[in-house]
Design a protein around this motif. Structure first.
Motif, PDB file in Angstrom:
ATOM      1  N   SER A 232       0.835  -1.200   0.000  1.00  0.00           N
ATOM      2  CA  SER A 232       0.000   0.000   0.000  1.00  0.00           C
ATOM      3  C   SER A 232       0.867   1.247   0.000  1.00  0.00           C
ATOM      4  O   SER A 232       0.628   2.198  -0.743  1.00  0.00           O
ATOM      5  CB  SER A 232      -0.934  -0.006   1.209  1.00  0.00           C
ATOM      6  N   THR A 233       1.921   1.260   0.821  1.00  0.00           N
ATOM      7  CA  THR A 233       2.879   2.354   0.843  1.00  0.00           C
ATOM      8  C   THR A 233       4.223   1.813   1.303  1.00  0.00           C
ATOM      9  O   THR A 233       4.292   0.949   2.185  1.00  0.00           O
ATOM     10  CB  THR A 233       2.436   3.503   1.767  1.00  0.00           C
ATOM     11  N   TYR A 234       5.275   2.329   0.724  1.00  0.00           N
ATOM     12  CA  TYR A 234       6.609   1.851   1.067  1.00  0.00           C
ATOM     13  C   TYR A 234       7.253   2.689   2.168  1.00  0.00           C
ATOM     14  O   TYR A 234       8.431   2.521   2.476  1.00  0.00           O
ATOM     15  CB  TYR A 234       7.475   1.778  -0.192  1.00  0.00           C
ATOM     16  N   ASN A 235       6.444   3.558   2.799  1.00  0.00           N
ATOM     17  CA  ASN A 235       6.878   4.194   4.044  1.00  0.00           C
ATOM     18  C   ASN A 235       6.851   3.195   5.191  1.00  0.00           C
ATOM     19  O   ASN A 235       7.488   3.402   6.218  1.00  0.00           O
ATOM     20  CB  ASN A 235       5.965   5.378   4.388  1.00  0.00           C
ATOM     21  N   HIS A 238       8.271  -2.872   6.626  1.00  0.00           N
ATOM     22  CA  HIS A 238       8.276  -4.248   6.112  1.00  0.00           C
ATOM     23  C   HIS A 238       7.986  -4.270   4.609  1.00  0.00           C
ATOM     24  O   HIS A 238       8.471  -5.147   3.899  1.00  0.00           O
ATOM     25  CB  HIS A 238       7.315  -5.149   6.897  1.00  0.00           C
ATOM     26  N   ASN A 239       7.201  -3.303   4.111  1.00  0.00           N
ATOM     27  CA  ASN A 239       6.981  -3.214   2.663  1.00  0.00           C
ATOM     28  C   ASN A 239       8.250  -2.788   1.945  1.00  0.00           C
ATOM     29  O   ASN A 239       8.583  -3.315   0.876  1.00  0.00           O
ATOM     30  CB  ASN A 239       5.858  -2.214   2.355  1.00  0.00           C
ATOM     31  N   ARG A 240       8.954  -1.840   2.534  1.00  0.00           N
ATOM     32  CA  ARG A 240      10.202  -1.365   1.934  1.00  0.00           C
ATOM     33  C   ARG A 240      11.228  -2.493   1.848  1.00  0.00           C
ATOM     34  O   ARG A 240      11.878  -2.683   0.812  1.00  0.00           O
ATOM     35  CB  ARG A 240      10.766  -0.202   2.752  1.00  0.00           C
ATOM     36  N   ARG A 241      11.367  -3.252   2.930  1.00  0.00           N
ATOM     37  CA  ARG A 241      12.368  -4.330   2.926  1.00  0.00           C
ATOM     38  C   ARG A 241      11.996  -5.420   1.916  1.00  0.00           C
ATOM     39  O   ARG A 241      12.861  -5.951   1.221  1.00  0.00           O
ATOM     40  CB  ARG A 241      12.480  -4.926   4.332  1.00  0.00           C
ATOM     41  N   ALA A 242      10.703  -5.740   1.814  1.00  0.00           N
ATOM     42  CA  ALA A 242      10.264  -6.757   0.842  1.00  0.00           C
ATOM     43  C   ALA A 242      10.498  -6.271  -0.586  1.00  0.00           C
ATOM     44  O   ALA A 242      10.911  -7.044  -1.460  1.00  0.00           O
ATOM     45  CB  ALA A 242       8.794  -7.090   1.064  1.00  0.00           C
ATOM     46  N   LEU A 243      10.231  -4.988  -0.836  1.00  0.00           N
ATOM     47  CA  LEU A 243      10.483  -4.408  -2.162  1.00  0.00           C
ATOM     48  C   LEU A 243      11.961  -4.504  -2.519  1.00  0.00           C
ATOM     49  O   LEU A 243      12.324  -4.880  -3.646  1.00  0.00           O
ATOM     50  CB  LEU A 243      10.038  -2.945  -2.178  1.00  0.00           C
ATOM     51  N   GLU A 244      12.797  -4.186  -1.561  1.00  0.00           N
ATOM     52  CA  GLU A 244      14.250  -4.265  -1.773  1.00  0.00           C
ATOM     53  C   GLU A 244      14.661  -5.696  -2.097  1.00  0.00           C
ATOM     54  O   GLU A 244      15.502  -5.931  -2.978  1.00  0.00           O
ATOM     55  CB  GLU A 244      14.945  -3.781  -0.497  1.00  0.00           C
ATOM     56  N   PHE A 245      14.051  -6.651  -1.432  1.00  0.00           N
ATOM     57  CA  PHE A 245      14.343  -8.063  -1.657  1.00  0.00           C
ATOM     58  C   PHE A 245      13.978  -8.476  -3.087  1.00  0.00           C
ATOM     59  O   PHE A 245      14.719  -9.196  -3.756  1.00  0.00           O
ATOM     60  CB  PHE A 245      13.578  -8.893  -0.628  1.00  0.00           C
ATOM     61  N   VAL A 246      12.824  -7.991  -3.563  1.00  0.00           N
ATOM     62  CA  VAL A 246      12.380  -8.317  -4.922  1.00  0.00           C
ATOM     63  C   VAL A 246      13.301  -7.680  -5.960  1.00  0.00           C
ATOM     64  O   VAL A 246      13.761  -8.349  -6.901  1.00  0.00           O
ATOM     65  CB  VAL A 246      10.924  -7.858  -5.146  1.00  0.00           C
ATOM     66  N   ILE A 247      13.565  -6.384  -5.798  1.00  0.00           N
ATOM     67  CA  ILE A 247      14.309  -5.644  -6.822  1.00  0.00           C
ATOM     68  C   ILE A 247      15.794  -6.001  -6.837  1.00  0.00           C
ATOM     69  O   ILE A 247      16.399  -6.185  -7.913  1.00  0.00           O
ATOM     70  CB  ILE A 247      14.125  -4.125  -6.624  1.00  0.00           C
ATOM     71  N   LYS A 248      16.396  -6.129  -5.672  1.00  0.00           N
ATOM     72  CA  LYS A 248      17.842  -6.336  -5.602  1.00  0.00           C
ATOM     73  C   LYS A 248      18.261  -7.793  -5.656  1.00  0.00           C
ATOM     74  O   LYS A 248      19.388  -8.104  -6.085  1.00  0.00           O
ATOM     75  CB  LYS A 248      18.400  -5.704  -4.316  1.00  0.00           C
ATOM     76  N   GLU A 249      17.366  -8.704  -5.220  1.00  0.00           N
ATOM     77  CA  GLU A 249      17.789 -10.097  -5.102  1.00  0.00           C
ATOM     78  C   GLU A 249      17.005 -11.054  -6.010  1.00  0.00           C
ATOM     79  O   GLU A 249      17.613 -11.826  -6.769  1.00  0.00           O
ATOM     80  CB  GLU A 249      17.684 -10.539  -3.636  1.00  0.00           C
ATOM     81  N   GLY A 268       2.252   0.340  -5.785  1.00  0.00           N
ATOM     82  CA  GLY A 268       2.174   0.899  -4.434  1.00  0.00           C
ATOM     83  C   GLY A 268       2.686   2.322  -4.380  1.00  0.00           C
ATOM     84  O   GLY A 268       3.429   2.762  -5.267  1.00  0.00           O
ATOM     85  N   GLY A 269       2.304   3.032  -3.335  1.00  0.00           N
ATOM     86  CA  GLY A 269       2.654   4.438  -3.219  1.00  0.00           C
ATOM     87  C   GLY A 269       3.996   4.670  -2.541  1.00  0.00           C
ATOM     88  O   GLY A 269       4.489   3.842  -1.779  1.00  0.00           O
ATOM     89  N   LYS A 270       4.588   5.823  -2.874  1.00  0.00           N
ATOM     90  CA  LYS A 270       5.809   6.305  -2.217  1.00  0.00           C
ATOM     91  C   LYS A 270       6.960   5.305  -2.324  1.00  0.00           C
ATOM     92  O   LYS A 270       7.599   4.952  -1.331  1.00  0.00           O
ATOM     93  CB  LYS A 270       5.514   6.663  -0.757  1.00  0.00           C
ATOM     94  N   ILE A 271       7.207   4.857  -3.550  1.00  0.00           N
ATOM     95  CA  ILE A 271       8.315   3.927  -3.790  1.00  0.00           C
ATOM     96  C   ILE A 271       9.637   4.669  -3.642  1.00  0.00           C
ATOM     97  O   ILE A 271       9.856   5.687  -4.300  1.00  0.00           O
ATOM     98  CB  ILE A 271       8.203   3.298  -5.188  1.00  0.00           C
ATOM     99  N   PRO A 272      10.532   4.206  -2.781  1.00  0.00           N
ATOM    100  CA  PRO A 272      11.789   4.925  -2.532  1.00  0.00           C
ATOM    101  C   PRO A 272      12.740   4.870  -3.727  1.00  0.00           C
ATOM    102  O   PRO A 272      13.014   3.795  -4.266  1.00  0.00           O
ATOM    103  CB  PRO A 272      12.374   4.209  -1.315  1.00  0.00           C
ATOM    104  N   GLN A 273      13.232   6.035  -4.107  1.00  0.00           N
ATOM    105  CA  GLN A 273      14.105   6.132  -5.274  1.00  0.00           C
ATOM    106  C   GLN A 273      15.446   5.451  -5.067  1.00  0.00           C
ATOM    107  O   GLN A 273      16.067   4.992  -6.033  1.00  0.00           O
ATOM    108  CB  GLN A 273      14.311   7.608  -5.653  1.00  0.00           C
ATOM    109  N   ASP A 274      15.918   5.365  -3.839  1.00  0.00           N
ATOM    110  CA  ASP A 274      17.207   4.714  -3.598  1.00  0.00           C
ATOM    111  C   ASP A 274      17.140   3.218  -3.880  1.00  0.00           C
ATOM    112  O   ASP A 274      18.166   2.574  -4.117  1.00  0.00           O
ATOM    113  CB  ASP A 274      17.699   4.971  -2.174  1.00  0.00           C
ATOM    114  N   ILE A 275      15.920   2.646  -3.871  1.00  0.00           N
ATOM    115  CA  ILE A 275      15.748   1.243  -4.245  1.00  0.00           C
ATOM    116  C   ILE A 275      15.454   1.123  -5.741  1.00  0.00           C
ATOM    117  O   ILE A 275      15.975   0.242  -6.419  1.00  0.00           O
ATOM    118  CB  ILE A 275      14.615   0.594  -3.421  1.00  0.00           C
ATOM    119  N   VAL A 276      14.644   2.038  -6.259  1.00  0.00           N
ATOM    120  CA  VAL A 276      14.281   2.017  -7.683  1.00  0.00           C
ATOM    121  C   VAL A 276      15.511   2.079  -8.572  1.00  0.00           C
ATOM    122  O   VAL A 276      15.554   1.449  -9.648  1.00  0.00           O
ATOM    123  CB  VAL A 276      13.320   3.186  -8.010  1.00  0.00           C
TER     124      VAL A 276
END
Length: 404
Positions: A232-235, A238-249, A268-276
């Motif tokens: 729902s939001t990457y603020n 746990h959503n941020r860490r899961a997103l990082e897991f998908v994108i980086k690994e 999802g909203g507010k996707i962090p650019q440092d992960i993107v």
């Protein structure tokens, strides 16, 4: 007509997140079951009151709004007051010692004398004594076991272990003073029953899930498959860490071992650019979309790692309701009876997820998982089932037996 007073944190409009969707669905559920509904809710200064009041008018729901006080500048006395009184240590609960909302709740209870009072979230316990002195029964809806959620989201440290203690006390007071606690997962129901043996604990899944149920999902035999992850939001950590897991690994390994087979879509909203910035060519960033259901209809597979986080994560159960073949961390299922290789594929490590994605190339496997997940989701999350949970929760009232 039976009446209910619902006391909730920020009024759930707009309904961007799963918790807002759940609370709004709960309000409308009571209306659907024939209740006269009155809502007292907190509100931020930036919220549009007129939209909320219009919702109330359109649905014949009386709404009272009280602004959050934690937004205000704090004095030195504020911190001393909280430090000296242990019941003020839980910052979430402290907001509900505020005189304005205490007076508002007492006024509504005095004037309307509802048949029951429903509290969304366990940290609203500072208002319970007002209700109790009128002899009205209390139902509390737990969105998660807050002490565990707090440690998982804010990490384990000395200061957070200190903050953990008042959150445990909040749960204890809630359990002691509630006539029913509704957990949100079967796992947390077991925890509440273990910790608070004399408490009546029932389980109530996300109340909006019945709107996500589908009769089928299109399963195609394609040369390239669409996998997705959503939050729902990457603020939320746990959503941020899961997103990082998908994108980086996960995504890089899949592209290395199965070139061109998968495109990963991120919602999802507010996707962090440092992960993107680590996203490879096999990743498409959508962000927040208004037509999420339409986008998910195009997806072939849900890839939903759940590395930590309490409660019931809608991003896990929504694909299962829709019949989208899903690869999910087993911890995220939270004791709901979804079985690996029957309703979904379980995975924990990056190797597990890559292996599961390789298996998902098999269209027959995807068809079977899709059909099975829809069938079980309907058994667990249909509107009739969710309504029945409320209707069958018997509470003794002054006038007799209340059965919803």
């Amino acid at each position: 007509m039976k009446s209910v007073l619902i006391i909730t944190p920020r009024f759930p409009i707009p309904t961007n997140g799963a918790c807002e969707q759940d609370r709004l669905a709960g309000i409308m559920q009571f209306k659907r079951l024939g209740f006269n509904v009155h809502v007292v809710a907190k509100i931020f200064d930036y919220c549009d009151k007129e939209i909320i009041y219009k919702f109330g008018k359109d649905n014949n729901i009386k709404i009272d709004l009280v602004r959050y006080k934690f937004q205000d500048k704090k004095s030195f006395f504020y911190y001393i007051k909280r430090l000296l009184n242990p019941k003020f240590w839980d910052s979430s609960a402290y907001e509900y010692f505020d005189k304005e909302i205490q007076d508002k709740v007492e006024s509504v209870v005095t004037e309307k004398c509802p048949d029951l009072v429903w509290f969304d979230y366990t940290y609203l316990w500072p208002l319970y004594n007002i209700v109790k002195k009128f002899g009205i029964k209390i139902i509390t809806r737990s969105i998660n076991f807050e002490p565990n959620h707090f440690l998982e989201e804010d990490e384990k440290s000395l200061i957070n272990y200190i903050k953990f203690i008042p959150k445990v006390l909040s749960e204890y007071v809630t359990a002691k003073k509630s006539d029913i606690i509704f957990s949100i997962t079967l796992k947390e129901q077991k925890l509440y029953k273990k910790l608070f043996k004399n408490t009546n604990v029932k389980n109530l899944p996300l109340r909006n899930l019945h709107t996500k149920l589908s009769d089928s999902h299109c399963i195609g035999d394609k040369s390239q498959l669409n996998a997705f992850f959503m939050g729902s939001t990457y603020n939320v950590s746990h959503n941020r860490r899961a997103l990082e897991f998908v994108i980086k690994e996960i995504a890089p390994r899949v592209e290395s071992e199965m070139p061109g087979k998968y495109i990963f879509h991120i919602f999802g909203g507010k996707i962090p650019q440092d992960i993107v910035q680590h996203a490879g060519e096999n990743i498409k960033i959508h962000g927040f979309v208004d037509n999420l259901d339409e986008e998910l209809d195009k997806m072939d597979i849900a890839v939903i790692p759940s590395l930590y986080g309490a409660g019931m994560q809608q991003k896990i159960f929504e694909p299962l309701c829709k019949g989208i073949p899903s690869i999910i961390s087993s911890r995220g299922i939270a004791d709901y009876p979804f079985e690996s290789n029957v309703h979904l594929l379980e995975a924990s490590s990056v190797e597990d997820f890559v292996s599961a994605l390789r298996q998902m190339i098999d269209i027959e496997l995807r068809k079977r998982l899709s059909q099975n997940s829809i069938k079980l989701s309907k058994e667990l999350f249909s509107r009739d089932v969710l309504d029945g949970i409320i209707q069958n929760s018997t509470i003794i009232l002054e006038g007799g037996v209340f059965t919803g």
